[in-house]
Design a protein around this motif. Sequence first.
Motif, PDB file in Angstrom:
ATOM      1  N   HIS A  22      -0.166  12.526  -7.025  1.00 35.14           N
ATOM      2  CA  HIS A  22      -0.072  11.306  -7.811  1.00 35.14           C
ATOM      3  C   HIS A  22      -1.425  10.618  -7.990  1.00 35.14           C
ATOM      4  O   HIS A  22      -1.741  10.118  -9.079  1.00 35.14           O
ATOM      5  CB  HIS A  22       0.910  10.330  -7.139  1.00 35.14           C
ATOM      6  N   ILE A  23      -2.250  10.593  -6.953  1.00 36.50           N
ATOM      7  CA  ILE A  23      -3.516   9.851  -7.008  1.00 36.50           C
ATOM      8  C   ILE A  23      -4.440  10.378  -8.109  1.00 36.50           C
ATOM      9  O   ILE A  23      -4.923   9.588  -8.936  1.00 36.50           O
ATOM     10  CB  ILE A  23      -4.203   9.851  -5.630  1.00 36.50           C
TER      11      ILE A  23
ATOM     12  N   ARG B 284      -2.834   9.634 -11.570  1.00 36.26           N
ATOM     13  CA  ARG B 284      -2.920   8.208 -11.900  1.00 36.26           C
ATOM     14  C   ARG B 284      -4.337   7.831 -12.322  1.00 36.26           C
ATOM     15  O   ARG B 284      -4.530   7.027 -13.240  1.00 36.26           O
ATOM     16  CB  ARG B 284      -2.480   7.376 -10.690  1.00 36.26           C
TER      17      ARG B 284
ATOM     18  N   ASN C 291       2.645   4.456  -1.041  1.00 40.03           N
ATOM     19  CA  ASN C 291       2.480   5.347  -2.198  1.00 40.03           C
ATOM     20  C   ASN C 291       3.561   6.422  -2.183  1.00 40.03           C
ATOM     21  O   ASN C 291       3.283   7.609  -2.310  1.00 40.03           O
ATOM     22  CB  ASN C 291       1.087   5.985  -2.189  1.00 40.03           C
ATOM     23  N   LYS C 292       4.787   6.002  -2.006  1.00 40.27           N
ATOM     24  CA  LYS C 292       5.907   6.949  -2.016  1.00 40.27           C
ATOM     25  C   LYS C 292       7.136   6.254  -2.584  1.00 40.27           C
ATOM     26  O   LYS C 292       7.468   5.137  -2.182  1.00 40.27           O
ATOM     27  CB  LYS C 292       6.210   7.462  -0.608  1.00 40.27           C
ATOM     28  N   ARG C 293       7.775   6.928  -3.525  1.00 47.34           N
ATOM     29  CA  ARG C 293       9.037   6.430  -4.067  1.00 47.34           C
ATOM     30  C   ARG C 293      10.182   7.259  -3.505  1.00 47.34           C
ATOM     31  O   ARG C 293      10.025   8.462  -3.251  1.00 47.34           O
ATOM     32  CB  ARG C 293       9.054   6.523  -5.597  1.00 47.34           C
TER      33      ARG C 293
ATOM     34  N   ALA D 224       0.808  -1.230   0.000  1.00 45.05           N
ATOM     35  CA  ALA D 224       0.000   0.000   0.000  1.00 45.05           C
ATOM     36  C   ALA D 224       0.836   1.273   0.000  1.00 45.05           C
ATOM     37  O   ALA D 224       0.284   2.375  -0.058  1.00 45.05           O
ATOM     38  CB  ALA D 224      -0.935   0.001   1.211  1.00 45.05           C
TER      39      ALA D 224
ATOM     40  N   ARG E 171      10.209   1.640  -3.153  1.00 44.70           N
ATOM     41  CA  ARG E 171       9.309   2.491  -2.390  1.00 44.70           C
ATOM     42  C   ARG E 171      10.077   3.025  -1.177  1.00 44.70           C
ATOM     43  O   ARG E 171      11.146   2.514  -0.826  1.00 44.70           O
ATOM     44  CB  ARG E 171       8.088   1.705  -1.892  1.00 44.70           C
TER      45      ARG E 171
ATOM     46  N   GLY F 260       0.883  -2.331  -6.097  1.00 44.52           N
ATOM     47  CA  GLY F 260       0.300  -1.245  -5.337  1.00 44.52           C
ATOM     48  C   GLY F 260       0.021   0.012  -6.143  1.00 44.52           C
ATOM     49  O   GLY F 260      -0.040   0.004  -7.371  1.00 44.52           O
ATOM     50  N   PRO F 261      -0.121   1.156  -5.455  1.00 43.80           N
ATOM     51  CA  PRO F 261      -0.557   2.398  -6.093  1.00 43.80           C
ATOM     52  C   PRO F 261       0.495   3.044  -6.991  1.00 43.80           C
ATOM     53  O   PRO F 261       0.191   4.043  -7.644  1.00 43.80           O
ATOM     54  CB  PRO F 261      -0.887   3.315  -4.908  1.00 43.80           C
ATOM     55  N   ARG F 262       1.701   2.500  -7.048  1.00 39.63           N
ATOM     56  CA  ARG F 262       2.708   3.015  -7.973  1.00 39.63           C
ATOM     57  C   ARG F 262       3.036   1.981  -9.054  1.00 39.63           C
ATOM     58  O   ARG F 262       4.066   2.105  -9.735  1.00 39.63           O
ATOM     59  CB  ARG F 262       3.986   3.386  -7.206  1.00 39.63           C
TER      60      ARG F 262
ATOM     61  N   ALA G 267       1.812  11.813  -2.899  1.00 34.59           N
ATOM     62  CA  ALA G 267       0.586  11.030  -3.065  1.00 34.59           C
ATOM     63  C   ALA G 267      -0.611  11.900  -3.438  1.00 34.59           C
ATOM     64  O   ALA G 267      -1.440  11.518  -4.276  1.00 34.59           O
ATOM     65  CB  ALA G 267       0.294  10.247  -1.793  1.00 34.59           C
TER      66      ALA G 267
END
Length: 448
Positions: free
Chosen positions: A98-99, A102, A71-73, A69, A329, A392-394, A95
Amino acid sequence: MRGDGSTPPRIPGPPVRGDGVEAIVAAGGLHNYQLELHAEYGPVVRFPLPGADLAVSVADPVLLEATAAINKRPEALFEFLTPLQESGNLQTLPAEEHIPWRRVMLSVLAGRPSHEAHFARFAELTSRTADRWADRAGDEPVELQKDLSELSLRMICEYALAGGLEPEEPGRVVAAFEDVLTEYLARLYQTDAPGTEDERRARAEEALTFLRATVDRVLAAYAERDDGPPERSDLVAALVAAGESPARIRDTVLMTLLAAHHTTGVAISWTLYLLARHPDAAERAAAEVDAVLGDRAAPDYGDLKRLTYLDMVLKEAMRLYPPGPYGAREATEDLTLGEYTVPAGTTIFYPFWAVHMNPEHWPDPEVFDPERFTPEASAGRHRLAYIPFGIGPRSCEGATLAMVEAELVLAMLLKRFRFRPAADRTITPIERFVLWAAEDIPMHLTPR
């Protein structure tokens, strides 16, 4: 400190010597280094990573669940892509930015309407490549990566920009991306690259200027079109409708072109390479294509779901040679990975190749076996044992589109040709943003 008062064990890993560049180079690249680390130290490894200080690599899909989960690189690790973008590095957007971005990307890239809208044009572009190959059959081998990366670039330009490039430009765009990435990856990993430092910098700046000018020109022409209301198949229109700035739109197009042409072209190349080395699988795949297509040279969009064995072959190829060999991440809170505790701020490294070669989830992992992806076999496997597009979210927004493109191209090429590897060439995977073959993949063609 644990709840019972005990101290969690220290994550195993190699002795820390510098920033890790020397060990990575000695192993033949970061992808090979990961395989070596996990073979020696187990599923969770602590190691020095350029741009990230100490990172924790996780090759066990069960343990990856705890990170799915995030959401950070890590910004430093993706800094080499910053020169390609002026509105903020799309790989490391916060995030909250990004959300929504995306969501717009997925509304187009993952949608059946957009795939169907462009499918006939994709088939036409593939047919042109196959025609050129047919003219050369029996002569010198074709270079799969070069030709298929250019084909993939033409397809994504059609998709993202409704065409827009001159006939000679895709080759120049591919070369320009290579110049930029060679320079900035060399800086990140402190490795040698052709030419002096000044020559490399000048070449990269010239390439970047060309890429931006090319996209700006195409976007300007796009803005002058009067094609009626935007459709769900139009990426640029979706970004405009979402209120994205012109700079963000250009950056998105550039990043889409970079990611799509590299990954899809490379995935198709490795798949044909594996089929050429396994004639029984190649014959079975070609027989399935013949049965589904009949006398047609290209499938319809609806035919793809009937190419079940071809889908299994492609997935097994991406297991053995994942186009993007790793991801990363940054832990936003303390994590528990099995018996280990990972503090917030740590770079979590996803070694896709090592995950795909984990023998606990993939028996005889080095063996090419498309039967691993039957519905029955897949149902009994952990969902994160196979992660060619990340998690996940990325994860990759273009994953569904990439599979559509790859299966279309493979079906058309297997319909027309048999493939035989050039006998005098060794194929060596190397890390070049994607899992690239060092000297391409030369292949002899025989018309069917």
